[in-house]
Scaffold this active site. Structure first.
Site, PDB file in Angstrom:
ATOM      1  CB  SER A  12      -0.877  -0.025   1.054  1.00 47.01           C
ATOM      2  OG  SER A  12      -0.442   0.170   2.334  1.00 47.01           O
ATOM      3  CG  ASN A  13       3.541   2.674   2.981  1.00 45.19           C
ATOM      4  OD1 ASN A  13       3.468   3.941   3.102  1.00 45.19           O
ATOM      5  ND2 ASN A  13       3.605   1.760   3.934  1.00 45.19           N
ATOM      6  CG  MET A  83       8.135  -6.957   5.829  1.00 44.41           C
ATOM      7  SD  MET A  83       8.361  -5.457   6.598  1.00 44.41           S
ATOM      8  CE  MET A  83       7.905  -6.019   8.226  1.00 44.41           C
ATOM      9  NE  ARG A  84      16.382 -11.791   3.222  1.00 42.95           N
ATOM     10  CZ  ARG A  84      16.693 -12.869   3.752  1.00 42.95           C
ATOM     11  NH1 ARG A  84      15.710 -13.257   4.797  1.00 42.95           N
ATOM     12  NH2 ARG A  84      17.794 -13.590   4.190  1.00 42.95           N
ATOM     13  CG  ASN A 100      12.452   1.385   6.049  1.00 42.28           C
ATOM     14  OD1 ASN A 100      11.946   0.573   5.273  1.00 42.28           O
ATOM     15  ND2 ASN A 100      12.609   1.107   7.429  1.00 42.28           N
ATOM     16  CG  HIS A 102       9.868   1.411  11.393  1.00 41.39           C
ATOM     17  ND1 HIS A 102      10.072   0.038  11.653  1.00 41.39           N
ATOM     18  CD2 HIS A 102       9.876   1.802  12.989  1.00 41.39           C
ATOM     19  CE1 HIS A 102       9.828  -0.383  12.648  1.00 41.39           C
ATOM     20  NE2 HIS A 102       9.812   0.400  13.407  1.00 41.39           N
ATOM     21  CG  ASP A 138      13.161  -0.932  11.645  1.00 42.01           C
ATOM     22  OD1 ASP A 138      13.201  -0.441  10.493  1.00 42.01           O
ATOM     23  OD2 ASP A 138      13.069  -1.790  12.031  1.00 42.01           O
ATOM     24  CD  GLN A 166      -1.502  10.875   9.440  1.00 43.14           C
ATOM     25  OE1 GLN A 166      -0.856  11.656   8.971  1.00 43.14           O
ATOM     26  NE2 GLN A 166      -2.997  10.873   9.432  1.00 43.14           N
ATOM     27  CD  GLU A 167       3.061   3.045   7.766  1.00 47.54           C
ATOM     28  OE1 GLU A 167       3.599   2.378   6.667  1.00 47.54           O
ATOM     29  OE2 GLU A 167       2.631   2.409   8.700  1.00 47.54           O
TER      30      GLU A 167
HETATM   31  C1  GAR Z   1       3.906  -0.699   6.567  1.00 45.69           C
HETATM   32  O1  GAR Z   1       3.367  -0.323   7.796  1.00 45.69           O
HETATM   33  C2  GAR Z   1       5.458  -0.072   6.840  1.00 45.69           C
HETATM   34  O2  GAR Z   1       5.544   0.946   7.374  1.00 45.69           O
HETATM   35  C3  GAR Z   1       5.830  -1.549   7.504  1.00 45.69           C
HETATM   36  O3  GAR Z   1       5.168  -2.418   6.727  1.00 45.69           O
HETATM   37  C4  GAR Z   1       4.112  -2.198   6.360  1.00 45.69           C
HETATM   38  C5  GAR Z   1       3.824  -2.514   4.970  1.00 45.69           C
HETATM   39  O4  GAR Z   1       2.800  -2.291   4.412  1.00 45.69           O
HETATM   40  N1  GAR Z   1       7.376  -1.664   7.406  1.00 45.69           N
HETATM   41  C6  GAR Z   1       7.924  -2.174   8.281  1.00 45.69           C
HETATM   42  O5  GAR Z   1       7.677  -2.564   9.562  1.00 45.69           O
HETATM   43  C7  GAR Z   1       9.486  -1.852   8.021  1.00 45.69           C
HETATM   44  N2  GAR Z   1      10.293  -2.130   9.231  1.00 45.69           N
HETATM   45  P1  GAR Z   1       2.445  -2.161   2.648  1.00 45.69           P
HETATM   46  O6  GAR Z   1       3.049  -3.165   2.239  1.00 45.69           O
HETATM   47  O7  GAR Z   1       0.689  -2.046   2.843  1.00 45.69           O
HETATM   48  O8  GAR Z   1       3.279  -0.899   2.342  1.00 45.69           O
END
Ligand code: GAR
Length: 204
Positions: A12-13, A83-84, A100, A102, A138, A166-167
């Site tokens: 989604s980001n 997530m790697r 990134n 977070h 992170d 918010q992201e």
């Molecule tokens: C998001 O909340 C992002 O901030 C987090 O994973 C999610 C991915 O969502 N990232 C982390 O935790 C990285 N340390 P998305 O695939 O819908 O963007």
């Protein structure tokens, strides 16, 4: 070229970056069935899958990933729910052009399960952070943060949903600043030319 996004799942980001009009030239995932790949394809964006499981070592995966990224010659590499953990050599290769997002107000709550950790700690303010990636997971110079109020009765899921909204606001903003050459880094602190606000406080 502009921007390559790395995803592992929902994406989604990455979608927020695309929908904000950022020039995403490719989306690369380390998970074959990552949901976000479908969206990217539907927008005619190049996609690649590179499954980390198929590589003998972290270094071998990182090197292959770098080769895929470099084929698109991006100015910016955006980790978007990737997530790697990336090794030091990879991080160094993209130093200064690797961002990134977070789901916590770093340096609080690095790692996984940030929303549950925030609730367990009883913090009253939570949120998300876009930062430059450094060798420490992170951590790294903070570009922008968004804060949300923690409500009585919040569950990790309800809190995650407000943070995610918010992201989707702050990541495109940070990527745009980067591509417009507006981010300045000095002694680990990031400022934006023109003094745009690097903090969003959600009314929710
Ligand atoms: C998001 O909340 C992002 O901030 C987090 O994973 C999610 C991915 O969502 N990232 C982390 O935790 C990285 N340390 P998305 O695939 O819908 O963007």
């Amino acid at each position: 070229m502009a921007l390559v996004a790395l995803i592992s799942g929902r994406g989604s980001n990455m979608r927020a970056l695309v929908e904000a009009g950022l020039p995403v030239s490719a989306v690369i995932s380390n998970v074959a069935g990552a949901q976000g790949l479908e969206f990217a394809r539907s927008r005619g964006i190049a996609t690649k899958v590179l499954e980390h499981r198929k590589f003998a070592s972290r270094d071998a995966f990182d090197a292959a990933l770098a080769a895929e990224i470099d084929a698109f010659a991006p100015r910016l590499v955006a980790l978007a729910g990737f997530m790697r953990v990336l090794g030091a050599a990879f991080v160094q290769r993209y130093e200064g052009r690797l961002l990134n997002i977070h789901p916590a107000l770093l340096p609080s709550f690095p790692g996984l399960d940030t929303h549950a950790k925030a609730l367990a700690a009883g913090v009253k303010l939570h949120g998300c952070t876009v930062h430059f990636v450094t060798a420490e997971v992170d951590h790294g110079p903070i570009v922008i943060q968004a804060a949300v109020r923690v409500r009585a009765g919040d569950s990790p899921e309800s809190l995650a949903a407000r943070v995610l909204a918010q992201e989707h606001i702050v990541y495109p903003r940070a990527a745009r600043w980067f591509l417009d050459g507006r981010l300045l880094r000095q002694n680990g602190v990031v400022t934006v030319k023109g003094n745009d606000a690097q903090l969003v406080v959600s009314p929710d």
